[in-house]
Design a protein around this motif. Sequence first.
Motif, mmCIF file in Angstrom:
data_model
loop_
_atom_site.group_PDB
_atom_site.id
_atom_site.type_symbol
_atom_site.label_atom_id
_atom_site.label_comp_id
_atom_site.label_asym_id
_atom_site.label_seq_id
_atom_site.Cartn_x
_atom_site.Cartn_y
_atom_site.Cartn_z
ATOM 1 N N MET A 1 0.842 -1.184 0.000
ATOM 2 C CA MET A 1 0.000 0.000 0.000
ATOM 3 C C MET A 1 0.885 1.245 0.000
ATOM 4 O O MET A 1 1.950 1.247 0.566
ATOM 5 C CB MET A 1 -0.875 -0.012 1.239
ATOM 6 N N SER A 2 0.410 2.249 -0.640
ATOM 7 C CA SER A 2 1.230 3.449 -0.687
ATOM 8 C C SER A 2 0.393 4.635 -0.233
ATOM 9 O O SER A 2 -0.789 4.510 0.041
ATOM 10 C CB SER A 2 1.730 3.673 -2.107
ATOM 11 N N VAL A 3 1.048 5.772 -0.155
ATOM 12 C CA VAL A 3 0.357 6.985 0.267
ATOM 13 C C VAL A 3 -0.761 7.286 -0.721
ATOM 14 O O VAL A 3 -0.554 7.272 -1.926
ATOM 15 C CB VAL A 3 1.345 8.158 0.326
ATOM 16 N N ARG A 4 -1.923 7.499 -0.207
ATOM 17 C CA ARG A 4 -3.072 7.777 -1.080
ATOM 18 C C ARG A 4 -3.373 9.269 -1.061
ATOM 19 O O ARG A 4 -3.543 9.868 -0.023
ATOM 20 C CB ARG A 4 -4.282 6.982 -0.616
ATOM 21 N N ARG A 5 -3.417 9.833 -2.243
ATOM 22 C CA ARG A 5 -3.671 11.273 -2.356
ATOM 23 C C ARG A 5 -4.874 11.481 -3.261
ATOM 24 O O ARG A 5 -5.182 10.650 -4.102
ATOM 25 C CB ARG A 5 -2.467 11.957 -2.999
ATOM 26 N N LEU A 6 -5.485 12.616 -3.108
ATOM 27 C CA LEU A 6 -6.558 12.976 -4.024
ATOM 28 C C LEU A 6 -5.955 13.221 -5.406
ATOM 29 O O LEU A 6 -4.798 13.622 -5.529
ATOM 30 C CB LEU A 6 -7.262 14.243 -3.541
ATOM 31 N N LEU A 75 -12.753 12.780 4.598
ATOM 32 C CA LEU A 75 -11.504 12.517 3.887
ATOM 33 C C LEU A 75 -10.711 11.421 4.582
ATOM 34 O O LEU A 75 -10.109 10.557 3.936
ATOM 35 C CB LEU A 75 -10.664 13.798 3.802
ATOM 36 N N GLU A 76 -10.716 11.438 5.902
ATOM 37 C CA GLU A 76 -10.033 10.379 6.655
ATOM 38 C C GLU A 76 -10.541 9.009 6.230
ATOM 39 O O GLU A 76 -9.775 8.078 5.991
ATOM 40 C CB GLU A 76 -10.296 10.547 8.163
ATOM 41 N N THR A 79 -9.681 8.074 2.560
ATOM 42 C CA THR A 79 -8.294 7.689 2.326
ATOM 43 C C THR A 79 -7.914 6.429 3.089
ATOM 44 O O THR A 79 -6.922 5.798 2.776
ATOM 45 C CB THR A 79 -7.326 8.816 2.755
ATOM 46 N N PHE A 80 -8.714 6.067 4.077
ATOM 47 C CA PHE A 80 -8.393 4.876 4.874
ATOM 48 C C PHE A 80 -8.721 3.606 4.100
ATOM 49 O O PHE A 80 -7.919 2.685 4.009
ATOM 50 C CB PHE A 80 -9.174 4.916 6.190
ATOM 51 N N ALA B 176 -6.439 12.551 10.527
ATOM 52 C CA ALA B 176 -5.385 11.619 10.129
ATOM 53 C C ALA B 176 -5.849 10.913 8.873
ATOM 54 O O ALA B 176 -6.771 10.108 8.926
ATOM 55 C CB ALA B 176 -5.112 10.623 11.248
ATOM 56 N N ILE B 177 -5.234 11.235 7.756
ATOM 57 C CA ILE B 177 -5.633 10.574 6.516
ATOM 58 C C ILE B 177 -4.708 9.392 6.257
ATOM 59 O O ILE B 177 -3.619 9.310 6.815
ATOM 60 C CB ILE B 177 -5.634 11.543 5.313
ATOM 61 N N GLY B 178 -5.159 8.494 5.404
ATOM 62 C CA GLY B 178 -4.371 7.313 5.118
ATOM 63 C C GLY B 178 -4.433 6.347 6.283
ATOM 64 O O GLY B 178 -5.227 6.504 7.213
ATOM 65 N N ARG B 179 -3.582 5.356 6.248
ATOM 66 C CA ARG B 179 -3.628 4.364 7.312
ATOM 67 C C ARG B 179 -2.254 3.745 7.500
ATOM 68 O O ARG B 179 -1.391 3.840 6.638
ATOM 69 C CB ARG B 179 -4.653 3.283 6.965
ATOM 70 N N ASP B 182 1.357 4.887 6.449
ATOM 71 C CA ASP B 182 1.130 6.058 5.602
ATOM 72 C C ASP B 182 0.166 7.053 6.220
ATOM 73 O O ASP B 182 -0.295 7.969 5.552
ATOM 74 C CB ASP B 182 0.607 5.614 4.236
ATOM 75 N N GLU B 184 -1.159 10.183 7.912
ATOM 76 C CA GLU B 184 -0.603 11.533 7.952
ATOM 77 C C GLU B 184 -1.589 12.470 8.626
ATOM 78 O O GLU B 184 -2.779 12.399 8.391
ATOM 79 C CB GLU B 184 -0.349 12.045 6.524
ATOM 80 N N TYR B 188 -7.973 19.591 6.048
ATOM 81 C CA TYR B 188 -8.597 19.279 4.768
ATOM 82 C C TYR B 188 -7.975 20.129 3.681
ATOM 83 O O TYR B 188 -8.049 21.365 3.729
ATOM 84 C CB TYR B 188 -10.107 19.520 4.838
#
Lengths: 229, 692
Positions: A1-6, A75-76, A79-80, B176-179, B182, B184, B188
Motif C-alpha cells: 500500500m502506498s500513500v493515497r492522495r486525491l 476525507l479520513e 483515504t483509509f 489523520a488521513i491514510g492508514r 502512511d 498523515e 482538509y
Amino acid sequence: MSVRRLAAEQPESFSFTPELEAIAQKLIAKYPEGRQASAVVPLLWETQKAAGGWLPEPAIRAVAERLGMANIRVLEIATFYTMFNLEPVGKYFVQLCGTTPCMLRGAEAIRHVCEKKIGHERHVSADGTFSWLEVECLGACTNAPMVQINDDYYEDLTPENFEKLLDDLAAGRPVKVGPQNSRKGSEPEGGPRVLLDPALYAHDVKIGQEAAPADEAPTSGAPAPTSGE
Amino acid sequence: MAKIVVDGTEVDVPAEYTLLQACEAAGVEIPRFCFHERLSIAGNCRMCLVEVKGGPPKPTASCAMAVKDLRPGPNGEPPVVLTKSPMVKKAREGVMEFLLINHPLDCPICDQGGECDLQDQAMAYGADTSRFAENKRAVEDKYIGPLVKTSMNRCIQCTRCVRFSTEVAGVPDLGAIGRGEDMEITTYLEHAMRSEMQGNVADLCPVGALTHKPYQFHARPWELIKTESIDVMDAVGSNIRIDTRGREVMRFLPRNNDAVNEEWISDKSRYVWDGLKVQRLDRPYVRKDGRLVPATWSEAFAAIAAKVKGTAPTKIGAIIGDLASVEEVFALKTLMGKLGSANIDARQDGAKLDPALGRATYVFNPTIAGIEQADAILLVGTDPRHEASVINARIRKRWRQGGLKIGLIGAKVDLTYAYDYLGAGPDSLADLAGSSAFGDILRKAERPLVIVGQGALARPDGAAVLSLAARVAVAVGAVKDGWNGFGVLHTAAARVGALDVGAVPGPGGLDVAGMTAPGALDVTFLMGADEVEVAPGAFVVYLGTHGDRGAHRADVILPGAAYPEKSGIYVNTEGRVQFANRAAFPPGEAREDWAILRALSEVLGQTLPFDNMQALRAQLVSGYPHLGHIDEAAAADAGAVSTLAGVGGSVDKAAFAPVIEDFFLTNPIARASAVMAECSALRLAAAAEAAE
C-alpha cells in the motif's frame, strides 16, 4: 500500500442526483436521529458508484455536507479504505489480485497483460475503457489467478483467456463471469478426484454415526481425505 | 473504590480509574505519548504498557484499561499491576524501538529538542543503536496555518492534536488521513486551522512534528528563564509562563490552573510576544510645534506640570486602558484624587458597570470552574469564543458532557457548540423574564447560568440591560443559596481590578464618553487607553507602551512597561486575584507605570504616599483587603444581584453589537504584532471567502 492522495485533476463540482439522494435518505434512516454520520461508508460507496467509480474531492465535500460532518472526517475515511478510489478509473476497472496464491499461479503474467493492453497501473487507457490496479487478496484463491472487473470476479485466468476477456469487454461482446476455463465455481478442474468410491454414498447409513467411531480410531483402514492438489 | 496493588503498594482508587491513573495515585510514573488527561483515550502509542495479574496475560496499555476491568485473584486478592517487571521493560523498549524506526534523528535542528517527550523517554527506554537498516518513512510537511509549523517526518501518530481540535477546540480541522505507516496528520486540503486555540496543539505534540512557527529556531529551552505570570489579552487571567532570554521575551506558554485556564491559552495570548518588541515607546516625548520630539523625563514632567497647574481640577481627567494592573490603577486614582478631580474611568468601552452596586454585579460570580456545574446557560450580548476563548472551551467541555442547554441573545456566531438562538436584542431578554420556551428551561434547571457580555453593557442603556439581565437571573432562580449564576464576562484584563478599587467617576465626575467629548477636559491622562478617541483641544498625556492611537494623539508621552515587564496584581473576570511576576525589563528609558505616576506626582506637588511597590501594595491591600488574597476568587454578596434586578430602567430595542471586531487586534500589543496581523488577515480572507 502506498500513500493515497486525491487526484490532481478534479471536477468543478459534484451534486447529489435525485437517485443518490434517495439512496442517501434510505441509508441515513437506518441510524438514529443525530447519528447520521454512521452512514458515511455506505454513502461514500454509493457516491463512488454515482461519480463513475471514483471519489472526486467535491463529492467528498458533498457527502460531508449531507451528513453534517467535517470535511476532514470524510476525507479520513475515504483515504483509509482502499476500495474508495481517489483517482478516476476506466469504464472497466480491473483489480488484479497479486497476493501469494495468485502470484504462485501466474498473476505476474496477468499483470504483464494489463501493462501491455491497458498501460501503466492506475492510468486510465486513452479511450477511457480500462484501468487497472493490483490489490491484495480478493479471497478467490482456489481459482487463482483472478481479477475483479467492476463488480464481477473473473477467475482461472491465463494470459490468453484474459487478453480475450479484455478484448471482448472492449468490443462489448458478452463475457462469462467466473472461471474462464471449464471449471464450475471452485469445483476441481476436470471433475472430482477424491471421495470417488461409490460405496461411500451407496448405503443409507447416517454419516454421523459412521464418522464418530472413525474419529476415535484414526488408525483404521479408512482412506484419509487428501487435498485436491 | 477498588483496591489495586501497584508495584507492591496497595492503593484504593475509584473503580473507573484507568490503570495509568491508579499507578499515578500510587506514585508510579507511566511513560505515555498519546494519553492526555484532558483528551479522550486513544490507546495507540502503546508506551504505557504494564504487566497485570487479573487481566490479559500480555502487556496491557494502562491508559485504556480500567481498574474495574481487572479480576481479583482466586482468594479475592486485589489485582496486581507491575510497572517495573522485565516484561514491562522489554515491552516498552520494543515500543520505543518501533517509534524510533521512522523518527528522524534530527534532534539537533528540532525546535522540540530539550523539551521533547520522545527524547526524554528514549533516554529511559531507547537503545543506543538502530537495528533498522531499511529506508525511513518520509512524509510531506503540511501547511496548517501561520501559527503551527509541521515537520511530519517526526510525527509518531499519537493523534493528540486531532483529538484536541475536535474535542476541546471544537473546530475539527485536523485529521489523520491514510492508514498504517502512511497515516498523515493534516487539515482538509491543507487549509489553515481555524481555531483560536490552535497553538495548544503544538504544546500537546509530544515530539517536534508540530512546533510554534513564530518561535521556530529562536531559542533552546535550557537557555530560557521561566517566569510565572498572568496573561492580559483577555479578562480570563490565563496563567502563563513567560520564557525570556536575556532581556528578551521569547515566548508565552500556558501554566496549568484547573480553576482558570486548565492548560490552554488562546492564540492571542500565546503569540502576541513579537508585538512587545516593535512600536515600543522607549523614551518620553513632548509635542513641540505639532511634532512629537524626544525629551527627557524631567522635560516631560515639566510640560505636564506646567499644563496641570493652570487647569481647574474639573477639567482634568484620566482614562484607564485594558491592560493596566491594579497597582497602577490605584496609583492613578490616588493621584487624581489628590489633584481634586473626580474624572476617572476604567471602562474604556463605556460599559455601564457600577461598583457602587456591589461586586456581584460586575464579576463572573459562578466562577469559571463553576461552568462545569451549570445545566442551562444563557449568553447575553456576548461571543465567548472571541471574548474569552478559554472560557468558551470550558462551556464546550460542559456541553460535551451532555444535558446542557444553551441560549444566545446577541449576534449570531459560531461558538463551537449548539445553542438556541433567542434573538438579537433586549426584547428577547425581557421575554425570558416572562414565560417562554427557554425561560422555562432556565427555570427548570438546577444551576442556571446567565452570562452577560460587554456587548450588552457597552451601550447607552447598558445599565438598564444589566438590571434586566439580573432580573431574568433572579426570576429563573439563578441566584440562590450555594449558587450564584449571574456572571459578567469581561474582555479587559484591567477591568475588574479597576472596578474593585473604584476607578469610576466620582460625584460629578465625567465618564469616558464625557471626558472624550469636545471641550470637556483640558488635560486628559490616558493610561494605556488606546480604544478611545479624545476630541481635539485637550492636552493629552499618554502613559503607555506602544505607538498606537493614544500615543499619536498625545501631547506628552510617558513610556511605560508592558505586562511581562512589571509585576502586578490582576483580577480576572471571576474576581480572582492573581499575581503576575516580572519577566523582563522595559526598553530604553521606559519605567514601570506606578513609578512614573509616583515621580510625576512629586513634580505636580501632590506626592503619592508610597516610595516603593511594597508600600503601594500595603496601601492597596489595606484599602481593599480582598486584593491580598492571591489566587482566590472571593464570593461576592449575591444580594447585590437582587438589588440590581430592582434598578430597572428603559431599554432600547437595538440589537446587541459584537464587542470584538477583530479577535487578533484588540489591544496595542496585539496591533504591533506581525503574527497577529497575519492571523487577522487570514481570518478576514476566510470570512470574505465564506461570504461569497
